[in-house]
Design an enzyme around this catalytic site. Structure first.
Site, PDB file in Angstrom:
ATOM      1  N   HIS A 163      12.859  12.214 -22.836  1.00 46.41           N
ATOM      2  CA  HIS A 163      12.836  11.897 -24.277  1.00 46.41           C
ATOM      3  C   HIS A 163      11.532  12.492 -24.773  1.00 46.41           C
ATOM      4  O   HIS A 163      10.498  11.827 -24.810  1.00 46.41           O
ATOM      5  CB  HIS A 163      12.898  10.383 -24.506  1.00 46.41           C
ATOM      6  CG  HIS A 163      14.204   9.786 -24.057  1.00 46.41           C
ATOM      7  ND1 HIS A 163      14.397   8.454 -23.869  1.00 46.41           N
ATOM      8  CD2 HIS A 163      15.400  10.370 -23.767  1.00 46.41           C
ATOM      9  CE1 HIS A 163      15.651   8.227 -23.475  1.00 46.41           C
ATOM     10  NE2 HIS A 163      16.281   9.388 -23.401  1.00 46.41           N
TER      11      HIS A 163
ATOM     12  N   ARG B 113      30.752   9.595 -21.764  1.00 43.51           N
ATOM     13  CA  ARG B 113      29.713  10.308 -22.512  1.00 43.51           C
ATOM     14  C   ARG B 113      29.731  11.745 -22.048  1.00 43.51           C
ATOM     15  O   ARG B 113      29.971  12.021 -20.868  1.00 43.51           O
ATOM     16  CB  ARG B 113      28.336   9.676 -22.288  1.00 43.51           C
ATOM     17  CG  ARG B 113      27.194  10.419 -22.988  1.00 43.51           C
ATOM     18  CD  ARG B 113      25.903   9.608 -23.103  1.00 43.51           C
ATOM     19  NE  ARG B 113      25.281   9.332 -21.825  1.00 43.51           N
ATOM     20  CZ  ARG B 113      25.285   8.148 -21.233  1.00 43.51           C
ATOM     21  NH1 ARG B 113      25.889   7.113 -21.798  1.00 43.51           N
ATOM     22  NH2 ARG B 113      24.698   7.980 -20.061  1.00 43.51           N
TER      23      ARG B 113
ATOM     24  N   HIS C  75      22.219   1.995 -19.417  1.00 40.53           N
ATOM     25  CA  HIS C  75      21.173   2.403 -18.473  1.00 40.53           C
ATOM     26  C   HIS C  75      21.451   1.865 -17.071  1.00 40.53           C
ATOM     27  O   HIS C  75      20.568   1.306 -16.422  1.00 40.53           O
ATOM     28  CB  HIS C  75      19.789   1.967 -18.973  1.00 40.53           C
ATOM     29  CG  HIS C  75      19.375   2.693 -20.217  1.00 40.53           C
ATOM     30  ND1 HIS C  75      18.526   2.175 -21.167  1.00 40.53           N
ATOM     31  CD2 HIS C  75      19.727   3.927 -20.683  1.00 40.53           C
ATOM     32  CE1 HIS C  75      18.357   3.048 -22.148  1.00 40.53           C
ATOM     33  NE2 HIS C  75      19.078   4.119 -21.890  1.00 40.53           N
TER      34      HIS C  75
ATOM     35  N   ASP D  21      19.057  17.455 -18.870  1.00 37.78           N
ATOM     36  CA  ASP D  21      19.639  16.127 -19.113  1.00 37.78           C
ATOM     37  C   ASP D  21      21.121  16.321 -19.424  1.00 37.78           C
ATOM     38  O   ASP D  21      21.478  16.642 -20.542  1.00 37.78           O
ATOM     39  CB  ASP D  21      18.888  15.485 -20.293  1.00 37.78           C
ATOM     40  CG  ASP D  21      19.376  14.075 -20.595  1.00 37.78           C
ATOM     41  OD1 ASP D  21      20.226  13.557 -19.846  1.00 37.78           O
ATOM     42  OD2 ASP D  21      18.899  13.501 -21.593  1.00 37.78           O
TER      43      ASP D  21
ATOM     44  N   GLU E  72      24.842  14.142 -27.277  1.00 38.85           N
ATOM     45  CA  GLU E  72      25.447  13.264 -26.282  1.00 38.85           C
ATOM     46  C   GLU E  72      26.204  12.077 -26.877  1.00 38.85           C
ATOM     47  O   GLU E  72      25.785  10.936 -26.714  1.00 38.85           O
ATOM     48  CB  GLU E  72      24.382  12.768 -25.311  1.00 38.85           C
ATOM     49  CG  GLU E  72      23.120  12.208 -25.954  1.00 38.85           C
ATOM     50  CD  GLU E  72      22.136  11.682 -24.911  1.00 38.85           C
ATOM     51  OE1 GLU E  72      22.561  10.939 -24.024  1.00 38.85           O
ATOM     52  OE2 GLU E  72      20.943  12.032 -25.000  1.00 38.85           O
TER      53      GLU E  72
ATOM     54  N   ASP F 257      25.014  10.721 -15.451  1.00 39.18           N
ATOM     55  CA  ASP F 257      23.966  11.201 -16.363  1.00 39.18           C
ATOM     56  C   ASP F 257      22.763  11.509 -15.485  1.00 39.18           C
ATOM     57  O   ASP F 257      22.127  10.599 -14.941  1.00 39.18           O
ATOM     58  CB  ASP F 257      23.645  10.107 -17.390  1.00 39.18           C
ATOM     59  CG  ASP F 257      22.629  10.561 -18.444  1.00 39.18           C
ATOM     60  OD1 ASP F 257      21.944  11.578 -18.217  1.00 39.18           O
ATOM     61  OD2 ASP F 257      22.518   9.884 -19.487  1.00 39.18           O
TER      62      ASP F 257
ATOM     63  N   HIS G  71      24.649   4.096 -29.500  1.00 43.92           N
ATOM     64  CA  HIS G  71      23.383   4.837 -29.414  1.00 43.92           C
ATOM     65  C   HIS G  71      23.435   6.049 -30.329  1.00 43.92           C
ATOM     66  O   HIS G  71      24.471   6.391 -30.873  1.00 43.92           O
ATOM     67  CB  HIS G  71      23.075   5.235 -27.971  1.00 43.92           C
ATOM     68  CG  HIS G  71      24.138   6.085 -27.311  1.00 43.92           C
ATOM     69  ND1 HIS G  71      24.295   7.431 -27.570  1.00 43.92           N
ATOM     70  CD2 HIS G  71      25.100   5.777 -26.407  1.00 43.92           C
ATOM     71  CE1 HIS G  71      25.283   7.910 -26.843  1.00 43.92           C
ATOM     72  NE2 HIS G  71      25.804   6.926 -26.134  1.00 43.92           N
TER      73      HIS G  71
ATOM     74  N   ASP H 104       0.811  -1.224   0.000  1.00 47.55           N
ATOM     75  CA  ASP H 104       0.000   0.000   0.000  1.00 47.55           C
ATOM     76  C   ASP H 104       0.843   1.273   0.000  1.00 47.55           C
ATOM     77  O   ASP H 104       0.386   2.333   0.409  1.00 47.55           O
ATOM     78  CB  ASP H 104      -0.999  -0.006   1.168  1.00 47.55           C
ATOM     79  CG  ASP H 104      -0.306  -0.051   2.523  1.00 47.55           C
ATOM     80  OD1 ASP H 104       0.934  -0.212   2.535  1.00 47.55           O
ATOM     81  OD2 ASP H 104      -1.000   0.082   3.542  1.00 47.55           O
TER      82      ASP H 104
ATOM     83  N   HIS I 218      18.191  13.465 -28.702  1.00 46.54           N
ATOM     84  CA  HIS I 218      16.744  13.284 -28.594  1.00 46.54           C
ATOM     85  C   HIS I 218      16.150  14.632 -28.215  1.00 46.54           C
ATOM     86  O   HIS I 218      16.846  15.515 -27.718  1.00 46.54           O
ATOM     87  CB  HIS I 218      16.378  12.203 -27.568  1.00 46.54           C
ATOM     88  CG  HIS I 218      16.964  12.412 -26.197  1.00 46.54           C
ATOM     89  ND1 HIS I 218      16.436  13.286 -25.270  1.00 46.54           N
ATOM     90  CD2 HIS I 218      18.052  11.867 -25.592  1.00 46.54           C
ATOM     91  CE1 HIS I 218      17.159  13.246 -24.165  1.00 46.54           C
ATOM     92  NE2 HIS I 218      18.162  12.405 -24.333  1.00 46.54           N
TER      93      HIS I 218
ATOM     94  N   TYR J  81      32.415   3.735 -25.418  1.00 51.35           N
ATOM     95  CA  TYR J  81      32.341   2.757 -24.329  1.00 51.35           C
ATOM     96  C   TYR J  81      33.151   1.534 -24.730  1.00 51.35           C
ATOM     97  O   TYR J  81      32.811   0.871 -25.708  1.00 51.35           O
ATOM     98  CB  TYR J  81      30.886   2.357 -24.070  1.00 51.35           C
ATOM     99  CG  TYR J  81      29.948   3.558 -24.042  1.00 51.35           C
ATOM    100  CD1 TYR J  81      29.712   4.265 -22.868  1.00 51.35           C
ATOM    101  CD2 TYR J  81      29.321   3.998 -25.221  1.00 51.35           C
ATOM    102  CE1 TYR J  81      28.874   5.372 -22.862  1.00 51.35           C
ATOM    103  CE2 TYR J  81      28.492   5.108 -25.223  1.00 51.35           C
ATOM    104  CZ  TYR J  81      28.269   5.797 -24.048  1.00 51.35           C
ATOM    105  OH  TYR J  81      27.449   6.896 -24.057  1.00 51.35           O
TER     106      TYR J  81
ATOM    107  N   GLU K 256      27.231  15.166 -22.475  1.00 50.16           N
ATOM    108  CA  GLU K 256      25.894  15.532 -22.959  1.00 50.16           C
ATOM    109  C   GLU K 256      25.500  16.938 -22.530  1.00 50.16           C
ATOM    110  O   GLU K 256      25.579  17.283 -21.349  1.00 50.16           O
ATOM    111  CB  GLU K 256      24.857  14.542 -22.411  1.00 50.16           C
ATOM    112  CG  GLU K 256      23.410  14.929 -22.709  1.00 50.16           C
ATOM    113  CD  GLU K 256      22.417  13.893 -22.218  1.00 50.16           C
ATOM    114  OE1 GLU K 256      22.680  13.253 -21.192  1.00 50.16           O
ATOM    115  OE2 GLU K 256      21.373  13.742 -22.874  1.00 50.16           O
TER     116      GLU K 256
HETATM  117 MN   LIG Z   1      19.931  12.245 -22.868  1.00 50.55          MN
END
Ligand SMILES: [Mn+2]
Length: 452
Positions: free
Chosen positions: A361, A406, A243, A271, A384, A260, A350, A37, A354, A388, A408
């Protein structure tokens, strides 16, 4: 009296709906159960927020197009005030106050929504509904559509189509107005300041979890509605998991850390990704790969201006990444071969950009008439690129393995080119090392709300 941006969005959408004779039903989010709950903190759907600025759960906006003599109408369904419930669950605006506060034509009780819609939508030609946000509500909409068809008699015409908000609402949200840009500047400035602060804070032995906690603390303390998405706080080889959100391992001396993370201001997102050395100094290999990513990122940002196609931003990055990987010996062959076989995807898997807005996104089409879309003023996109090197990649020398980088930024397309909303976050090797050392990084911070 000045009109709120939300009311302005509503009026603009109603104009398009009137033109095409579409009635729109736009519910906010449903409360999500975390376990048993306990619920997650409520966050409205972006479409609903964009049109109302109203953050309570259990609400739905219905927009009726103008027709003949009848003017367009906005009806907000929401919870009625209830002293007993408010003691347990929090304050409610209530039907009476919502008329003036939100500026809609009429308010009605949310409990009667689906029954009521049978009458409200009786003679509407088309109904806008976004499928996919919840099976239960999708089923209710289909039942309503069927009921309207079965109930059509004589001069009552049933609705012909269910219309996706994509070409209407999503396209509007893609182009940010002045108030929205201001919100995004604030989110960007707070996020940049927080990334800078984190660089000074991280030391070998600290856990990724502490970095995550610092990000949350900084965002919430500054009055942000919170993080726009799950933070990625990845030390060493964890940066190669795109991710990675576990964020629970110790940070090691000699590793890089990839962060990130973005704050929301009034649900508008920033972002930012930055990658920095845990001990404050880049190694030779880290430095070499970082320079390639940085050069790629700057090359992509440089092409952003009205008229340039979305895919051109990615193409600019790709050229630099491939050249850099060839030069460092991580890739071999010719540029043509590498592109044809997509062998660069072992290191850069990638896309570069975006849209960014209320959703990280953000909505809005990337292709128009089968072609990559041209950039226009008011759009905000991320840039970005990354490299890797999988810790288990035995095709490359061991010294490169486990390095993930990365960088960005968030970029607004302007009439004359672009504005980097996130430029207060350190990015050059010199600035990043200075921020890690503390002093210079802190001196470079800009106050929240100031145009970065
Ligand atoms: Mn991004």
């Amino acid at each position: 009296m000045s009109i709120s941006p939300y009311a302005a969005h509503r009026a603009a959408l109603l104009e398009r709906l009137s033109r095409d004779q579409i009635a729109a039903v736009i519910p906010t989010a449903t409360v999500k159960v975390r376990n048993d709950d306990s619920d997650y903190r409520f966050r409205p759907t972006s479409d609903f927020w964009y049109l109302t600025g109203f953050g309570e759960p259990s609400a739905c906006l219905v927009l009726l197009p103008a027709r003949g003599e009848e003017p367009a109408r906005a009806i907000l369904y929401l919870r009625e005030r209830d002293k007993e419930r408010e003691i347990w669950d929090g304050k409610r605006l209530g039907l009476d106050r919502a008329v003036d506060t939100i500026g809609v034509d009429e308010t009605r009780n949310i409990e009667a929504l689906w029954e009521d819609l049978g009458n409200v939508l009786k003679n509407q030609e088309n109904i806008m509904w976004r499928f996919g946000d919840g099976d239960a509500q999708d089923r209710q909409m289909l039942q309503l559509f069927t009921k309207l068809r079965n109930g059509a008699r004589g001069n009552i015409q049933p609705a012909k189509t269910l219309v996706d908000p994509g070409p209407y609402l999503s396209e509007m949200r893609l182009f940010k107005g002045p108030e929205e840009i201001e919100m995004m500047r604030r989110a960007a400035a707070l996020t940049a300041e927080t990334h800078t602060g984190l660089m000074a804070k991280v030391t070998p032995g600290m856990n990724e979890a502490e970095a995550e906690a610092f990000l949350d603390y900084s965002y919430r303390k500054a009055g942000s509605t919170g993080a726009a998405y799950n933070h990625i706080c990845a030390g060493g080889g964890n940066a190669c998991i795109l991710h990675y959100i576990e964020n629970n391992e110790p940070l090691k001396d000699g590793d890089l850390m990839l962060v990130d993370s973005g704050a929301e201001c009034d649900f508008y997102a920033a972002d930012i990704t930055r990658t920095f050395p845990v001990n404050g100094k880049f190694s030779d290999e880290q430095r070499a790969l970082y320079q390639v990513v940085l050069k790629a990122e700057e090359a992509s940002i440089a092409v952003v201006k009205p008229g340039v196609r979305f895919e051109d931003v990615h193409a600019a990055t790709l050229d630099v990444i491939i050249d850099g990987l060839l030069e460092l010996g991580l890739l071999s062959g010719t540029v043509e071969e590498i592109k044809e076989k997509s062998s660069y995807r072992a290191f850069f898997m990638h896309k570069t950009s975006h849209w960014l807005g209320l959703d990280v996104h953000d909505c809005g089409a990337y292709n128009v008439d089968g072609k990559s879309r041209s950039l226009e003023p008011g759009m905000v996109l991320t840039v970005e690129p990354g490299i890797y090197v999988d810790p288990e990649n035995e095709e490359v020398e061991e010294r490169w393995r486990g390095i993930g980088i990365r960088i960005e930024d968030d970029v607004l397309v302007t009439e004359s080119g672009h504005e980097i909303l996130t430029k207060a976050a350190p990015k050059s090797i010199e600035d990043v090392e200075a921020a890690c050392a503390g002093s210079q990084g802190h001196a470079r911070r800009q106050p929240i709300g100031q145009n970065a």
